[in-house]
Design a protein around this motif. Sequence first.
Motif, PDB file in Angstrom:
ATOM      1  N   ASP A 296       0.834  -1.197   0.000  1.00 23.79           N
ATOM      2  CA  ASP A 296       0.000   0.000   0.000  1.00 23.79           C
ATOM      3  C   ASP A 296       0.871   1.252   0.000  1.00 23.79           C
ATOM      4  O   ASP A 296       2.088   1.183  -0.211  1.00 23.79           O
ATOM      5  CB  ASP A 296      -0.987  -0.032   1.175  1.00 23.79           C
ATOM      6  N   ALA A 297       0.256   2.407   0.244  1.00 30.14           N
ATOM      7  CA  ALA A 297       0.985   3.670   0.156  1.00 30.14           C
ATOM      8  C   ALA A 297       2.118   3.749   1.172  1.00 30.14           C
ATOM      9  O   ALA A 297       3.113   4.453   0.952  1.00 30.14           O
ATOM     10  CB  ALA A 297       0.016   4.834   0.347  1.00 30.14           C
ATOM     11  N   ASN A 298       1.990   3.028   2.288  1.00 31.80           N
ATOM     12  CA  ASN A 298       3.031   3.032   3.329  1.00 31.80           C
ATOM     13  C   ASN A 298       3.987   1.859   3.209  1.00 31.80           C
ATOM     14  O   ASN A 298       4.774   1.615   4.116  1.00 31.80           O
ATOM     15  CB  ASN A 298       2.373   3.022   4.715  1.00 31.80           C
ATOM     16  N   LEU A 299       3.883   1.132   2.088  1.00 33.54           N
ATOM     17  CA  LEU A 299       4.700  -0.070   1.849  1.00 33.54           C
ATOM     18  C   LEU A 299       4.388  -1.177   2.842  1.00 33.54           C
ATOM     19  O   LEU A 299       5.232  -2.024   3.128  1.00 33.54           O
ATOM     20  CB  LEU A 299       6.201   0.270   1.878  1.00 33.54           C
ATOM     21  N   ASP A 300       3.150  -1.177   3.380  1.00 33.63           N
ATOM     22  CA  ASP A 300       2.711  -2.295   4.217  1.00 33.63           C
ATOM     23  C   ASP A 300       2.199  -3.404   3.309  1.00 33.63           C
ATOM     24  O   ASP A 300       1.495  -3.134   2.325  1.00 33.63           O
ATOM     25  CB  ASP A 300       1.609  -1.847   5.166  1.00 33.63           C
ATOM     26  N   PRO A 301       2.508  -4.675   3.633  1.00 38.51           N
ATOM     27  CA  PRO A 301       2.165  -5.784   2.724  1.00 38.51           C
ATOM     28  C   PRO A 301       0.735  -6.263   2.881  1.00 38.51           C
ATOM     29  O   PRO A 301       0.167  -6.251   3.981  1.00 38.51           O
ATOM     30  CB  PRO A 301       3.155  -6.873   3.157  1.00 38.51           C
ATOM     31  N   LYS A 302       0.157  -6.706   1.771  1.00 41.48           N
ATOM     32  CA  LYS A 302      -1.180  -7.311   1.778  1.00 41.48           C
ATOM     33  C   LYS A 302      -1.162  -8.520   0.844  1.00 41.48           C
ATOM     34  O   LYS A 302      -0.826  -8.397  -0.330  1.00 41.48           O
ATOM     35  CB  LYS A 302      -2.236  -6.305   1.331  1.00 41.48           C
TER      36      LYS A 302
END
Length: 657
Positions: A475-481
């Motif tokens: 996502d925009a914060n480089l958090d993984p999904k």
Amino acid sequence: MKIGWDLVTRKEYFLSSWKSDDDPSEGEYFLRIVTKGYPQFFTFKGSKKIFRGGSWNGVGFSGYPTHQLSQYRQRFLMNDKQVFLECDILDKSIVSIYKLRASGLGQTYAWTNQSNTRNVISTGVQDECERFALCGANSVCILDGNLPTCECLKGYVPKFPEQWNISYWSNGCVARNVKSDCVNGSSSDGFWKYTEMKLPDTSFSWFNEILSLEDCRNKCLENCSCTSYSNLYVLDGGSGCLLWFDDMVDMRRFTQGGQDLYIRVPASELDNGRRKKMMLIIGITVGGIIFGLTCACALILRKRGVARFIYRKHYESILKKEEIYLPTFDFSVIVKATQNFSSCNKLGEGGFGPVYKGTLTNGQELAVKRLSKNSGQGLEEFKNEVVLIAKLQHRNLVKLLGCCIEEEDIMLIYEYMPNKSLDNFIFDETRRHLLEWPKRFNIICGIARGLLYLHQDSRLRIIHRDLKTSNILLDANLDPKISDFGLARTLLGDQIEANTTKVAGTYGYMPPEYAVRGHFSTKSDVFSYGVIVLEIVSGKKIREFSDPEQCHNLLGYAWRLWSEGRQLELLDEALGERFTPSEATKCIQVGLLCVQQRPEDRPNMSSVVLMLNGEKLLPNPKVPAFYIERDTIPELDALLENCMSRNEVSITVLEAR
């Protein structure tokens, strides 16, 4: 500044990179003109060629389509005293600097009179087809979406078919076993025309600036070693002659702006080609008649609303049966949001089909996954995706917003991930520098939490079965999904494992018990997770890396360094010294524990999460599975030769043994 050679003094003018972004001493990358054969320019890493800009064609270099060069005026000076490239900017209000970065990528900076802001207008290498000789000899690289595909030239076949079938192309192609009748300059051979081409490496070529294209053809026929020809220059319909001898290397096909290349083939190949063309014409004619009748019938059905009713009810029945409420989007809304599925909005493509970015009238951004007509996936994968992910809610799983069904058009609508997939970061020479160690560690932990939810904390016990870097979105914060649940399976009650005769997944991420016997469990995902962890830490692809010292793949290389106490040497060089040694060591150890040969030796995901966030002493890993390069594993080779998919597209129809 000029780039090239003063042939009188033998002095070379070239561009070199810095050693690092902070160290201006000479680095390991060089941009230089090579005068062997017909001159062309290369990017070198030390003495190794990594990119070829190609030969001069009177407008630009064949490695760059001419339409990309409109903002510059380039001159290539070549005589018995000098070989130089000069470049001017046509707009004198622009100041521009070209820099070869420490990573080996070129970057162009520009300033204008109207603004003091520096703009980056070019970042060098753009895709995998630009890697020098990616496809080996006598093969053409073609970009299919974001993935490279290699095709043998007309009259050539893969040198090692078993490697070619698993997208290992570097050994290239060899001439088909068809004898040429070329003797003493007399031949009935002909030529097959390729258009929009990056011309082959000209290191072993002959050129003449005067000959016409017809004279060039005859010149090639006179020499039995001549394999292809082309115009030297492209201006005014083309002029000059360029001949190649023996193997042709480093070719690609552009969508526009390339050159015509004529490949020599035996007369029998041409006859076969003509027969195929005739059969194709007949087939198209017959097919056209059948298609017309089919369309007429479909039109009648459409007018009556039957087709739309059948397809919509078919999929709506799935939702009703599974007691799922999923918002539906009108087809016209999706068409408008994606600008009629414009290629400019295409984010990528997987086994299900292409994915497009869409923007609704209220500004909300979407990711639209559209089932491809050529996809091997369909009803079962749609059902999996909808049934599973619609019932899941977790910060590390991608969110399904709805679906769109219009006759045979089937689409799933997701939240938009602005940073696309993890593989676009860790394997990209520029973006990998943005993934500093805290971000990488956060991604490793986030994927672990998402898997723990799937395996243990959700209402269903879910095995993903196709976990890989391209299915991890950022996502925009480089958090993984975690995304793409089309191949996932559920386990009932206390069930922890199952078998299947249809193996699904991607080579490199599949554990041995699953790839060979079709046996899957939560430990299958654990193995895939371990591979991803080692890829994130090292910045190296499981399917491309080879240990330079031993016959090991990435898993074997990580194990060797670990057993020798040199595990930190595995870290991505882009990290430099900016990492936490204890965390890095922990991640490598966890990665190796997850890729053990026996499922029972791998930790479950609850243990992995504790390992990553705790301070306890971890168990020592054993030798990992599949740690030797694939070419040296006979049992796996036999499986791959018959079954494995190309590139990194998910496999859906493998028969387990």
